[in-house]
Motif scaffolding. Structure first.
Motif, PDB file in Angstrom:
ATOM      1  N   ILE A 192     -29.571  -9.734   8.202  1.00 49.06           N
ATOM      2  CA  ILE A 192     -28.252  -9.659   8.850  1.00 49.06           C
ATOM      3  C   ILE A 192     -27.586 -11.028   8.836  1.00 49.06           C
ATOM      4  O   ILE A 192     -26.416 -11.163   8.445  1.00 49.06           O
ATOM      5  CB  ILE A 192     -28.396  -9.146  10.298  1.00 49.06           C
ATOM      6  N   LEU A 193     -28.319 -12.054   9.264  1.00 51.42           N
ATOM      7  CA  LEU A 193     -27.756 -13.394   9.321  1.00 51.42           C
ATOM      8  C   LEU A 193     -27.370 -13.900   7.932  1.00 51.42           C
ATOM      9  O   LEU A 193     -26.299 -14.496   7.754  1.00 51.42           O
ATOM     10  CB  LEU A 193     -28.748 -14.353   9.983  1.00 51.42           C
ATOM     11  N   ASN A 194     -28.213 -13.660   6.946  1.00 48.68           N
ATOM     12  CA  ASN A 194     -27.898 -14.103   5.587  1.00 48.68           C
ATOM     13  C   ASN A 194     -26.632 -13.446   5.054  1.00 48.68           C
ATOM     14  O   ASN A 194     -25.806 -14.093   4.398  1.00 48.68           O
ATOM     15  CB  ASN A 194     -29.079 -13.815   4.647  1.00 48.68           C
ATOM     16  N   ALA A 195     -26.477 -12.141   5.330  1.00 46.74           N
ATOM     17  CA  ALA A 195     -25.279 -11.431   4.867  1.00 46.74           C
ATOM     18  C   ALA A 195     -24.024 -11.965   5.557  1.00 46.74           C
ATOM     19  O   ALA A 195     -22.960 -12.065   4.936  1.00 46.74           O
ATOM     20  CB  ALA A 195     -25.424  -9.931   5.118  1.00 46.74           C
ATOM     21  N   ILE A 196     -24.146 -12.316   6.815  1.00 44.12           N
ATOM     22  CA  ILE A 196     -22.999 -12.879   7.537  1.00 44.12           C
ATOM     23  C   ILE A 196     -22.657 -14.258   6.989  1.00 44.12           C
ATOM     24  O   ILE A 196     -21.488 -14.588   6.760  1.00 44.12           O
ATOM     25  CB  ILE A 196     -23.292 -12.942   9.048  1.00 44.12           C
ATOM     26  N   MET A 207     -27.000  -3.716   7.029  1.00 45.13           N
ATOM     27  CA  MET A 207     -28.269  -4.281   7.483  1.00 45.13           C
ATOM     28  C   MET A 207     -28.467  -4.020   8.974  1.00 45.13           C
ATOM     29  O   MET A 207     -29.572  -3.723   9.423  1.00 45.13           O
ATOM     30  CB  MET A 207     -28.311  -5.789   7.209  1.00 45.13           C
ATOM     31  N   MET A 208     -27.374  -4.116   9.734  1.00 46.85           N
ATOM     32  CA  MET A 208     -27.467  -3.838  11.158  1.00 46.85           C
ATOM     33  C   MET A 208     -27.787  -2.361  11.397  1.00 46.85           C
ATOM     34  O   MET A 208     -28.582  -2.024  12.284  1.00 46.85           O
ATOM     35  CB  MET A 208     -26.165  -4.215  11.857  1.00 46.85           C
ATOM     36  N   LYS A 209     -27.186  -1.477  10.617  1.00 47.57           N
ATOM     37  CA  LYS A 209     -27.489  -0.050  10.752  1.00 47.57           C
ATOM     38  C   LYS A 209     -28.968   0.209  10.488  1.00 47.57           C
ATOM     39  O   LYS A 209     -29.613   0.978  11.210  1.00 47.57           O
ATOM     40  CB  LYS A 209     -26.632   0.766   9.790  1.00 47.57           C
ATOM     41  N   ASP A 210     -29.504  -0.427   9.446  1.00 49.14           N
ATOM     42  CA  ASP A 210     -30.928  -0.264   9.123  1.00 49.14           C
ATOM     43  C   ASP A 210     -31.798  -0.769  10.280  1.00 49.14           C
ATOM     44  O   ASP A 210     -32.811  -0.151  10.638  1.00 49.14           O
ATOM     45  CB  ASP A 210     -31.275  -1.042   7.851  1.00 49.14           C
ATOM     46  N   HIS A 211     -31.394  -1.896  10.852  1.00 50.89           N
ATOM     47  CA  HIS A 211     -32.146  -2.484  11.969  1.00 50.89           C
ATOM     48  C   HIS A 211     -32.152  -1.546  13.178  1.00 50.89           C
ATOM     49  O   HIS A 211     -33.209  -1.279  13.773  1.00 50.89           O
ATOM     50  CB  HIS A 211     -31.507  -3.824  12.327  1.00 50.89           C
ATOM     51  N   LEU A 212     -30.989  -1.021  13.530  1.00 49.32           N
ATOM     52  CA  LEU A 212     -30.895  -0.138  14.681  1.00 49.32           C
ATOM     53  C   LEU A 212     -31.579   1.207  14.417  1.00 49.32           C
ATOM     54  O   LEU A 212     -32.148   1.804  15.341  1.00 49.32           O
ATOM     55  CB  LEU A 212     -29.427   0.076  15.057  1.00 49.32           C
ATOM     56  N   GLU A 213     -31.545   1.653  13.187  1.00 46.11           N
ATOM     57  CA  GLU A 213     -32.239   2.895  12.845  1.00 46.11           C
ATOM     58  C   GLU A 213     -33.750   2.721  12.994  1.00 46.11           C
ATOM     59  O   GLU A 213     -34.446   3.621  13.490  1.00 46.11           O
ATOM     60  CB  GLU A 213     -31.901   3.309  11.412  1.00 46.11           C
ATOM     61  N   ALA A 214     -34.252   1.571  12.588  1.00 38.83           N
ATOM     62  CA  ALA A 214     -35.684   1.296  12.753  1.00 38.83           C
ATOM     63  C   ALA A 214     -36.057   1.258  14.227  1.00 38.83           C
ATOM     64  O   ALA A 214     -37.101   1.793  14.635  1.00 38.83           O
ATOM     65  CB  ALA A 214     -36.030  -0.034  12.084  1.00 38.83           C
ATOM     66  N   ALA A 215     -35.203   0.650  15.039  1.00 39.14           N
ATOM     67  CA  ALA A 215     -35.459   0.581  16.478  1.00 39.14           C
ATOM     68  C   ALA A 215     -35.414   1.972  17.101  1.00 39.14           C
ATOM     69  O   ALA A 215     -36.241   2.316  17.952  1.00 39.14           O
ATOM     70  CB  ALA A 215     -34.433  -0.335  17.146  1.00 39.14           C
TER      71      ALA A 215
END
Length: 225
Positions: A192-196, A207-215
């Motif tokens: 996420i940080l690298n993409a930003i 990337m954030m969607k993937d992160h929240l989906e994993a959570a």
């Protein structure tokens, strides 16, 4: 040419004064005559405007006494926060944080990214400490919201994040935050940080969607145990 104000216009003006606190709860409004002079309209227009405000619950007429402000702004209910569960937290974040990433690309500064970088390092050093990781994780997402400069989004995220202080969240954290999940989350935070940093808004959002989906998946599995 000056447009003549109608009852709806006057009602809007008085409603704005009430909601801003210029006219306070239980305050007696001036007489129809005085209001008509103040707003430079006919008394019939004032009467209709007050009728609209009565229907909307902003004022009430006390026979023989006058018209009084009855509107009360609703205070934020702590019951909502107390009743929210971790899955509701994730769903609320799903609605907000991908776009926050897009805004961070647009408005984020180098100092913001440096702060996020330090939090990534902090999280990467907490693989064996779920509580410390969770604290740094919360800070990471709050700082991410703050990079947008959008005060309303920041306020909303702070309210949503406060669910993490609830007992149910603490219980779920113990069930879900093992070394494997922390390592996964750390890698996702980095992406996420690298993409930003490279100014890729849609990649950051995805990337954030993937992160929240994993959570969410992790919490769903834990809830079934």
């Amino acid at each position: 040419m000056t447009l003549r104000k109608g009852a709806a216009d006057i009602a809007t003006m008085i409603r704005r004064e009430i909601t801003k606190g210029t006219r306070e709860l239980h305050e007696r409004l001036p007489s129809e005559r005085a209001l008509a002079e103040h707003y430079d309209v006919a008394r019939g227009t004032i009467r209709e405007a007050l009728s609209q405000l009565m229907r909307d619950g902003f004022v009430a007429v006390r026979p023989g006494s006058g018209t009084y402000v009855t509107y009360q702004p609703q205070a934020p209910s702590e019951n909502v926060i107390e009743a929210a569960n971790p899955l509701e937290l994730i769903d609320a974040r799903f609605a907000l944080e991908p776009h926050i990433c897009r805004l961070a690309v647009l408005h984020g500064r180098r100092t913001d990214f440096d702060t996020l970088e330090s939090l990534c390092i902090q999280m990467e050093n907490c693989v064996d400490d779920a509580a410390a990781f969770s604290e740094a994780d919360t800070a990471f997402h709050k700082i991410l919201a703050e990079t947008t400069g959008n005060t309303l989004l920041i306020w909303i995220i702070n309210r949503v994040t406060s669910v993490r202080s609830q007992d149910e969240w603490t219980r779920m954290r113990h069930l879900t935050l093992d070394q494997r999940m922390i390592t996964t989350y750390n890698a996702q935070h980095r992406q996420i940080l690298n993409a930003i940093r490279t100014r890729e808004p849609e990649r950051a959002a995805n990337m954030m969607k993937d992160h929240l989906e994993a959570a969410r998946l992790s919490l769903t599995r834990a809830a079934e145990t």
